[in-house]
Scaffold this motif. Structure first.
Motif, PDB file in Angstrom:
ATOM      1  N   GLU A   1       0.652  -1.344   0.186  1.00 49.70           N
ATOM      2  CA  GLU A   1      -0.169   0.083  -0.011  1.00 49.70           C
ATOM      3  C   GLU A   1       1.049   1.463   0.066  1.00 49.70           C
ATOM      4  N   ALA A   2       0.763   2.029  -0.489  1.00 49.89           N
ATOM      5  CA  ALA A   2       1.169   3.259  -0.677  1.00 49.89           C
ATOM      6  C   ALA A   2       0.202   4.511  -0.852  1.00 49.89           C
ATOM      7  N   GLY A   3       0.806   5.608   0.494  1.00 49.80           N
ATOM      8  CA  GLY A   3      -0.235   6.725   0.245  1.00 49.80           C
ATOM      9  C   GLY A   3       0.203   8.190   0.539  1.00 49.80           C
ATOM     10  N   LEU A   4      -0.818   8.793   0.551  1.00 53.24           N
ATOM     11  CA  LEU A   4      -0.262  10.179   0.877  1.00 53.24           C
ATOM     12  C   LEU A   4      -1.134  11.230   1.805  1.00 53.24           C
ATOM     13  N   ARG A   5      -0.908  11.958   3.196  1.00 53.15           N
ATOM     14  CA  ARG A   5      -1.304  11.926   3.858  1.00 53.15           C
ATOM     15  C   ARG A   5      -0.614  14.143   4.002  1.00 53.15           C
ATOM     16  N   GLU A   6      -2.166  14.348   3.823  1.00 55.00           N
ATOM     17  CA  GLU A   6      -1.863  16.002   3.264  1.00 55.00           C
ATOM     18  C   GLU A   6      -2.439  16.837   4.869  1.00 55.00           C
ATOM     19  N   PHE A   7      -1.894  18.124   5.220  1.00 56.06           N
ATOM     20  CA  PHE A   7      -2.240  18.314   6.406  1.00 56.06           C
ATOM     21  C   PHE A   7      -2.338  20.381   5.896  1.00 56.06           C
ATOM     22  N   GLY A   8      -3.206  20.880   4.517  1.00 54.39           N
ATOM     23  CA  GLY A   8      -2.986  22.478   4.584  1.00 54.39           C
ATOM     24  C   GLY A   8      -1.766  22.349   4.622  1.00 54.39           C
ATOM     25  N   GLU A   9      -1.300  23.337   5.572  1.00 48.51           N
ATOM     26  CA  GLU A   9      -0.608  24.519   4.911  1.00 48.51           C
ATOM     27  C   GLU A   9      -0.288  23.971   6.291  1.00 48.51           C
ATOM     28  N   ALA A  10      -0.346  23.532   7.343  1.00 45.03           N
ATOM     29  CA  ALA A  10       0.008  23.767   8.637  1.00 45.03           C
ATOM     30  C   ALA A  10       1.719  23.010   8.876  1.00 45.03           C
ATOM     31  N   GLN A  11       1.464  21.795   8.222  1.00 44.14           N
ATOM     32  CA  GLN A  11       2.912  21.016   7.530  1.00 44.14           C
ATOM     33  C   GLN A  11       2.719  20.390   6.281  1.00 44.14           C
ATOM     34  N   PRO A  12       4.375  20.095   6.255  1.00 42.44           N
ATOM     35  CA  PRO A  12       4.205  19.577   4.853  1.00 42.44           C
ATOM     36  C   PRO A  12       3.470  17.563   4.537  1.00 42.44           C
ATOM     37  N   GLU A  13       3.901  18.379   3.064  1.00 41.28           N
ATOM     38  CA  GLU A  13       2.687  16.124   2.994  1.00 41.28           C
ATOM     39  C   GLU A  13       3.735  15.551   3.487  1.00 41.28           C
ATOM     40  N   GLN A  14       2.448  14.120   3.644  1.00 47.78           N
ATOM     41  CA  GLN A  14       3.071  13.149   3.893  1.00 47.78           C
ATOM     42  C   GLN A  14       3.240  11.881   3.673  1.00 47.78           C
ATOM     43  N   TYR A  15       4.335  10.947   3.436  1.00 46.15           N
ATOM     44  CA  TYR A  15       4.469   9.805   1.590  1.00 46.15           C
ATOM     45  C   TYR A  15       4.280   8.624   3.148  1.00 46.15           C
ATOM     46  N   THR A  16       3.256   7.549   2.479  1.00 49.71           N
ATOM     47  CA  THR A  16       3.746   6.432   3.242  1.00 49.71           C
ATOM     48  C   THR A  16       3.709   5.638   2.303  1.00 49.71           C
ATOM     49  N   ILE A  17       4.020   4.043   2.574  1.00 51.61           N
ATOM     50  CA  ILE A  17       3.895   2.763   2.570  1.00 51.61           C
ATOM     51  C   ILE A  17       4.166   1.743   3.420  1.00 51.61           C
ATOM     52  N   ARG A  18       3.311   1.026   2.991  1.00 54.20           N
ATOM     53  CA  ARG A  18       3.186  -0.332   3.692  1.00 54.20           C
ATOM     54  C   ARG A  18       3.086  -1.566   3.437  1.00 54.20           C
ATOM     55  N   ALA A  19       3.981  -2.562   3.785  1.00 50.22           N
ATOM     56  CA  ALA A  19       3.869  -3.959   3.068  1.00 50.22           C
ATOM     57  C   ALA A  19       3.711  -5.138   4.188  1.00 50.22           C
ATOM     58  N   GLU A  20       2.914  -5.874   4.228  1.00 47.06           N
ATOM     59  CA  GLU A  20       2.322  -6.994   5.125  1.00 47.06           C
ATOM     60  C   GLU A  20       2.132  -8.230   4.683  1.00 47.06           C
ATOM     61  N   GLN A  21       2.635  -9.153   4.780  1.00 42.75           N
ATOM     62  CA  GLN A  21       2.829 -10.221   4.752  1.00 42.75           C
ATOM     63  C   GLN A  21       1.369 -11.989   5.442  1.00 42.75           C
ATOM     64  N   ASN A  22       1.376 -12.414   4.633  1.00 40.09           N
ATOM     65  CA  ASN A  22       0.254 -13.418   5.718  1.00 40.09           C
ATOM     66  C   ASN A  22       0.778 -14.810   5.460  1.00 40.09           C
ATOM     67  N   TYR A  23       0.862 -15.901   6.469  1.00 42.92           N
ATOM     68  CA  TYR A  23       1.397 -16.976   6.032  1.00 42.92           C
ATOM     69  C   TYR A  23       0.084 -18.288   7.006  1.00 42.92           C
ATOM     70  N   ALA A  24      -0.288 -18.622   6.331  1.00 40.83           N
ATOM     71  CA  ALA A  24      -1.168 -19.888   7.447  1.00 40.83           C
ATOM     72  C   ALA A  24      -0.425 -21.134   7.983  1.00 40.83           C
ATOM     73  N   ILE A  25      -0.837 -21.181   8.693  1.00 46.44           N
ATOM     74  CA  ILE A  25      -0.099 -22.447   9.089  1.00 46.44           C
ATOM     75  C   ILE A  25      -1.166 -23.549   9.126  1.00 46.44           C
ATOM     76  N   GLY A  26      -1.252 -24.668   9.210  1.00 47.17           N
ATOM     77  CA  GLY A  26      -2.432 -25.414   8.946  1.00 47.17           C
ATOM     78  C   GLY A  26      -3.981 -24.898   8.642  1.00 47.17           C
ATOM     79  N   LYS A  27      -5.293 -25.449   8.762  1.00 51.43           N
ATOM     80  CA  LYS A  27      -6.358 -24.817   8.679  1.00 51.43           C
ATOM     81  C   LYS A  27      -6.626 -23.446   9.165  1.00 51.43           C
ATOM     82  N   ASN A  28      -6.120 -23.971  11.286  1.00 52.10           N
ATOM     83  CA  ASN A  28      -6.699 -22.814  12.234  1.00 52.10           C
ATOM     84  C   ASN A  28      -5.958 -22.070  12.639  1.00 52.10           C
ATOM     85  N   VAL A  29      -4.701 -21.286  11.955  1.00 55.73           N
ATOM     86  CA  VAL A  29      -3.701 -20.564  11.967  1.00 55.73           C
ATOM     87  C   VAL A  29      -2.503 -19.660  11.243  1.00 55.73           C
ATOM     88  N   CYS A  30      -3.001 -18.496  10.951  1.00 57.78           N
ATOM     89  CA  CYS A  30      -2.317 -17.710  10.192  1.00 57.78           C
ATOM     90  C   CYS A  30      -1.867 -15.870  10.804  1.00 57.78           C
TER      91      CYS A  30
END
Length: 449
Positions: free
Chosen positions: A289-318
């Motif tokens: 995921e990539a994102g942009l946070r804007e705060f008007g003129e209060a402070q500079p725009e902020q850019y975000t990057i998020r990465a997440e990995q899922n891994y299932a163990i058996g049928k009942n646990v991830c």
């Protein structure tokens, strides 16, 4: 392990049916002797019967095949394969032995050789249903769900009363995201076999499967310390482009109404995100995921990057884990590391623990723990009840600040295309007390189920 167990059970049924087709060879002695032993699952004793016969008649192709079937049932798949090969060495045109060898290879996960065997049968007998079924199962087990759906659809068309084909067809459709077609197959199974309890559960589960497009819109009321705000909170559009690929775009203005500093200064805190989730196989999936946070003129725009990995163990646990960073020009970057999981306690209850560590700079950080309980009462309804706690070290402060809170989030289908969402959250935060209440609607566009 569940897939292997299912494959083992299915192969046992198939080989037993194939064995039944060859019980009239005139070699009734060893077959009749071994039959009650096999029925009692005394496989070693049955194997001894066949081996004793073959010690006297080593060129009996049919008994070599019978031996291979029992060895396969007994977990001796390599010996079973050798026995099938000896049967074919004596009688190369034995289609029963080729089918059996094909399923034995499939049991070992050797789908290439299994495919060769089934195709060899079809070269000799174009309309051989067992070989066609074998190829269809190979497609299903190897993850080629679209091909499996096509092949089982043709088999089910020719044999509409065959529940085995309908079950495999439903699984194939579900895997490629064709939830409407999967539901129709499960309803057909229910008509053919009313006692099949799993079908009802699958139909309920399909109601929560992603459709081609989902649009969410949230509005609500927030109170932070003595300030309050109401209005639009979030909008999101998600598209299921493939059975294993989902993309989404989100507009989130929660910061504008939940952050006291921005709220008092009447500064917008809008967040724009674009993301995708890719399901690599039945065990792993990745979100970027990539994102942009804007705060008007209060402070500079902020850019975000998020990465997440899922891994299932058996049928009942991830297990889940990932990181996020937020950065802007001439400011320190923020980092968040998170880890968590899903533990299926019962069909209707899943526990979701999570831990977050955030570093704002060299002197400021916080860590939070959350525990969510997801209740699934059925028919698409969902209730999430969670608690959270945390501690924060703030720059130039000697004492740690603490956070506690709780929340409830619910989902209720109003109709097939429209679902109601609601949430309430209370947080005794690091700086201020926060309470929010929100209502939302989810519009689902796709094949009717």
């Amino acid at each position: 392990m569940e897939a292997l167990k299912f494959l083992r059970q299915l192969l046992a049924v198939i080989l037993f049916c194939l064995a039944g087709n060859t019980m009239v060879w005139g070699q009734s002695g060893p077959i009749e002797t071994a039959r009650p032993l096999i029925a009692a699952k005394q496989y070693n004793e049955a194997i001894a019967v066949y081996e004793n016969w073959l010690a006297i008649y080593p060129n009996d192709a049919n008994i070599w095949r019978e031996l291979g079937i029992v060895q396969s049932w007994n977990g001796q798949s390599l010996k079973g394969i050798d026995a099938f090969k000896k049967s074919l060495g004596i009688d190369p045109g034995n289609l029963d032995a080729k089918r059996s060898l094909g399923y034995a290879y499939a049991w070992r996960g050797d789908y290439g050789h299994a495919k060769e065997m089934f195709e060899s049968v079809l070269e000799a007998s174009t309309n051989d249903e067992e070989a066609q079924k074998g190829l269809a199962y190979l497609a299903l087990w190897s993850g080629n769900y679209a091909r499996a759906a096509n092949q089982f659809s043709e088999l089910a068309r020719r044999s509409p009363q065959n529940t085995e084909y309908q079950i495999a067809l439903a699984k194939s459709y579900k895997a490629i995201g064709e939830t409407g077609k999967a539901a129709r197959a499960y309803r057909q199974i229910k008509q053919l076999d009313p006692a099949n309890k799993a079908t009802a559960g699958e139909l309920v589960a399909l109601r929560t499967q992603p459709v081609f497009a989902e649009a969410d819109i949230w509005a609500g009321y927030s109170k932070v310390a003595s300030s309050s705000s109401d209005g639009l909170r979030l909008m999101q559009l998600a598209l299921q482009l493939r059975h294993n690929l989902r993309v989404y775009g989100r507009f989130d203005k929660s910061l504008s109404v939940d952050n006291l500093d921005l709220l008092r200064r009447n500064v917008r805190g809008n967040v724009y995100n674009l993301g995708a989730y890719y399901n690599w196989n039945d065990k792993t999936g990745t979100t970027i995921e990539a994102g942009l946070r804007e705060f008007g003129e209060a402070q500079p725009e902020q850019y975000t990057i998020r990465a997440e990995q899922n891994y299932a163990i058996g049928k009942n646990v991830c297990l889940k884990g990932g990181l996020m960073t937020a950065f802007a020009k001439d400011t320190r970057s923020e980092w968040v590391i998170f880890a968590g999981g899903q533990i299926s306690v019962a069909r209707w209850l899943t526990l979701e623990p999570a831990f977050f560590f955030t570093r704002l700079n060299a002197y400021s950080f916080d860590h939070r723990f959350a525990l969510n309980s997801k209740f699934l009462p059925g028919k698409g309804y969902e209730i999430n009840i969670g608690v959270l706690a945390g501690r924060a070290q703030i720059e130039n402060e000697a004492a740690m600040r603490e956070l506690t809170g709780a929340y409830v989030v619910g989902l209720a289908p109003i109709s097939k295309p429209v679902w109601l969402m609601f949430s309430y959250r209370y947080e005794n935060g690091f700086f201020d007390k926060l309470s929010t209440a929100a209502l939302g609607l989810r519009f689902r566009f796709g094949e009717s189920r």
